[in-house]
Design an enzyme around this catalytic site. Structure first.
Site, mmCIF file in Angstrom:
data_model
loop_
_atom_site.group_PDB
_atom_site.id
_atom_site.type_symbol
_atom_site.label_atom_id
_atom_site.label_comp_id
_atom_site.label_asym_id
_atom_site.label_seq_id
_atom_site.Cartn_x
_atom_site.Cartn_y
_atom_site.Cartn_z
ATOM 1 N N THR B 175 0.690 -1.270 0.027
ATOM 2 C CA THR B 175 0.137 -0.024 -0.074
ATOM 3 C C THR B 175 0.951 1.289 0.056
ATOM 4 O O THR B 175 1.976 1.216 0.577
ATOM 5 C CB THR B 175 -0.858 -0.026 1.205
ATOM 6 O OG1 THR B 175 -1.792 -1.158 1.237
ATOM 7 C CG2 THR B 175 -1.902 1.181 1.049
ATOM 8 N N ARG B 203 -11.116 -10.335 -2.658
ATOM 9 C CA ARG B 203 -11.075 -9.807 -1.316
ATOM 10 C C ARG B 203 -10.614 -8.263 -1.328
ATOM 11 O O ARG B 203 -9.896 -7.853 -2.283
ATOM 12 C CB ARG B 203 -9.735 -10.519 -0.799
ATOM 13 C CG ARG B 203 -9.132 -9.874 0.679
ATOM 14 C CD ARG B 203 -8.332 -8.685 0.686
ATOM 15 N NE ARG B 203 -7.678 -8.254 2.022
ATOM 16 C CZ ARG B 203 -6.697 -7.570 2.277
ATOM 17 N NH1 ARG B 203 -6.056 -6.934 1.136
ATOM 18 N NH2 ARG B 203 -6.419 -7.030 3.409
ATOM 19 N N VAL B 204 -11.425 -7.507 -0.654
ATOM 20 C CA VAL B 204 -11.096 -6.067 -0.694
ATOM 21 C C VAL B 204 -10.591 -5.593 0.883
ATOM 22 O O VAL B 204 -11.434 -6.158 1.783
ATOM 23 C CB VAL B 204 -12.473 -5.184 -0.924
ATOM 24 C CG1 VAL B 204 -12.096 -3.797 -0.633
ATOM 25 C CG2 VAL B 204 -12.990 -5.759 -2.339
ATOM 26 N N THR B 228 -2.522 -4.886 7.691
ATOM 27 C CA THR B 228 -3.559 -5.968 7.702
ATOM 28 C C THR B 228 -4.630 -5.069 7.624
ATOM 29 O O THR B 228 -5.606 -4.766 8.614
ATOM 30 C CB THR B 228 -3.326 -6.770 8.974
ATOM 31 O OG1 THR B 228 -1.781 -7.278 9.029
ATOM 32 C CG2 THR B 228 -4.193 -8.083 8.840
ATOM 33 N N GLY B 229 -5.232 -5.057 6.445
ATOM 34 C CA GLY B 229 -6.532 -4.406 6.020
ATOM 35 C C GLY B 229 -7.604 -4.748 7.094
ATOM 36 O O GLY B 229 -8.544 -3.958 7.511
#
Lengths: 307, 307
Positions: B175, B203-204, B228-229
């Site tokens: 990111t 996966r979002v 880690t979203g």
């Protein structure tokens, strides 16, 4: 509050039918709300979990074509259906969601499966549909969601080149949701939607976005929203109610009023919320909101407008 | 703070390379961060807008294969790339995002186009790709995003059946993002990502979710997260910093510390944030975070580890 107390609130969308509708149609909506409320209340009165209760209520409305979720979802611009859903457990902050799915019979069941069976929170599009099929979740052809009333709504919207949000013949706010406090003191929220009539393919509203349309935290409250999704996203509405309580010390009522009447604009929609103390709020700034509430003290009510 | 002051912070991911890497590789990362910082700082020093500056910095990192966004995005489980991005303007709370796009050269440009050209906030999947093409945004074949280092990372992760998040050879957090305060006092945030190595299709993560990975409000701050979203989604991290300031009266530093060190778990990642008062924070709980900051008083720094 003794921890044997439980509360369930649900909504069936903030865009409502007119008071001038035939009595039979109004009665059908009220019966749909009552059936969903009974489904969730039965779970809670038997000592079941908040998340199971919220899901039972949502599941009932998903299967009822009167509501814009699951069967009866509105049509998108391509003449198909894309569905979104989310769940959150306030005791663990575990959450799951699906967005833009087309072949999963119950988006809310899929959202919970994402929560329980993957390390992820949100699965979208064909990846989500494929995963759900692999997991053995029930799938249906996209046109299984068709409903002739919704198709007529869509054709009218398409002709007018409008994006609509609704139930009302003129287009209003769809989405169904439920929030619960169970007898163990656990809070949970669940929300499911078919989106907006004639929406662009790929548009995702607030429903499947944790913090926007759905949030639950045992320290404060559980929230489920309905309305113009973009407004709820930009203000992180559901998390905003929690935040006002946790950091601002507001009551559930004050937090919801601030958000619905001072931050959101008239017509944007509404929300339902239940607090850790057993208080609950069903607040909206639209002409009405399909809603209902039940608790362990025998309360059992449904409503459509200010009445 | 005089309103002629400006600040820019950026991150290139919270999963970093080891200190034992060749000096040339470390230097390449530092130069990539500096180039992005110059791109954004040039906009601000010329009196440009916060959102334009944040986008210029992100755009620079999207085009640099060293960073996990745009060119050089990690490979998903199917051997392709699905990209996510979001922007938010703190003066209007206008925001836009794309998720799971496969053929848009610049996801951050597409996110801004969603904000400016549609009534929506989030477009996902093929609907978003199709819309961007119709809008004349630059498209590329999905394999244009390929990078041989990323492919090797993916093959290794696939062999180990792992989902990875990264830069580091052992998998870490990707990111890129930037936050800015411009000389008019406007705050903005922009974030773009290729997601996690070997992630499931669909996966979002937190990046494209307003309130989770990205948020900006002129009353408080602009925030961009990396890590880690799912953890950032569950805690509505970016909105959480804003909320702690607005309703809890915390300083930017206290709000970020609370979130990064008391709520998130060690290894989850980090965030960058700039406050309305010109203060800024770059905080993480991972071994490092690619980052940089510049301001109108001549500050210009880049860093990777605690150093």
């Amino acid at each position: 509050m003794p921890h044997s107390h439980w509360v369930l609130c649900l909504h069936g969308g903030a865009g409502v039918i007119g008071r001038d509708q035939p009595a039979a149609r109004i009665a059908a909506y009220r019966e749909g709300l009552a059936a969903a409320l009974r489904a969730g209340a039965n779970v809670l009165s038997a000592g079941g979990a908040a998340l199971d209760a919220a899901m039972a209520a949502v599941r009932s409305m998903e299967e009822n074509p009167l509501f814009n979720a699951g069967k009866g979802a509105v049509f998108d611009a391509s003449g198909g259906h894309e569905l979104d859903a989310a769940v959150m457990d306030g005791s663990t902050l575990s959450c799951g969601a699906v967005a833009g799915v087309r072949t999963i019979r119950s988006p809310i069941v899929a959202a919970r499966a994402v929560m329980e069976r993957t390390p992820h929170v949100l699965l979208a599009g064909t990846g989500a549909d494929d995963w759900a099929r692999d997991q053995g979740l029930e799938t249906v052809p996209n046109n299984w969601f068709d409903d002739e009333f919704r198709r007529a709504q869509w054709l009218k919207a398409k002709e007018a080149a409008r994006v609509q949000l609704d139930h009302a013949d003129d287009g209003a706010k769809g989405t169904v949701g439920a929030v619960a406090l169970d007898s163990s003191g656990v809070l949970a929220a669940a929300t499911s939607t078919g989106g907006m009539t004639n929406k662009m393919s790929g548009r995702v509203g607030d429903t499947p976005l944790i913090g926007a349309g759905t949030y639950a935290d045992n320290r404060t409250c559980a929230v489920s929203c309905t309305g113009t999704g973009e407004q709820f996203i930009r203000h992180a509405a559901a998390h905003g109610v929690h935040a006002r309580m946790l950091w601002g010390g507001m009551s559930l009522k004050a937090a919801c009023n601030d958000l619905v009447h001072r931050v959101l604009k008239p017509g944007d929609g509404g929300l339902i919320a239940v607090g850790q103390d057993g208080s609950y709020v069903m607040e909206y700034n639209s002409p009405g909101m399909f809603r209902g509430a039940a608790d362990s003290r025998g309360a059992f009510m449904t409503a459509i407008w200010d009445d």
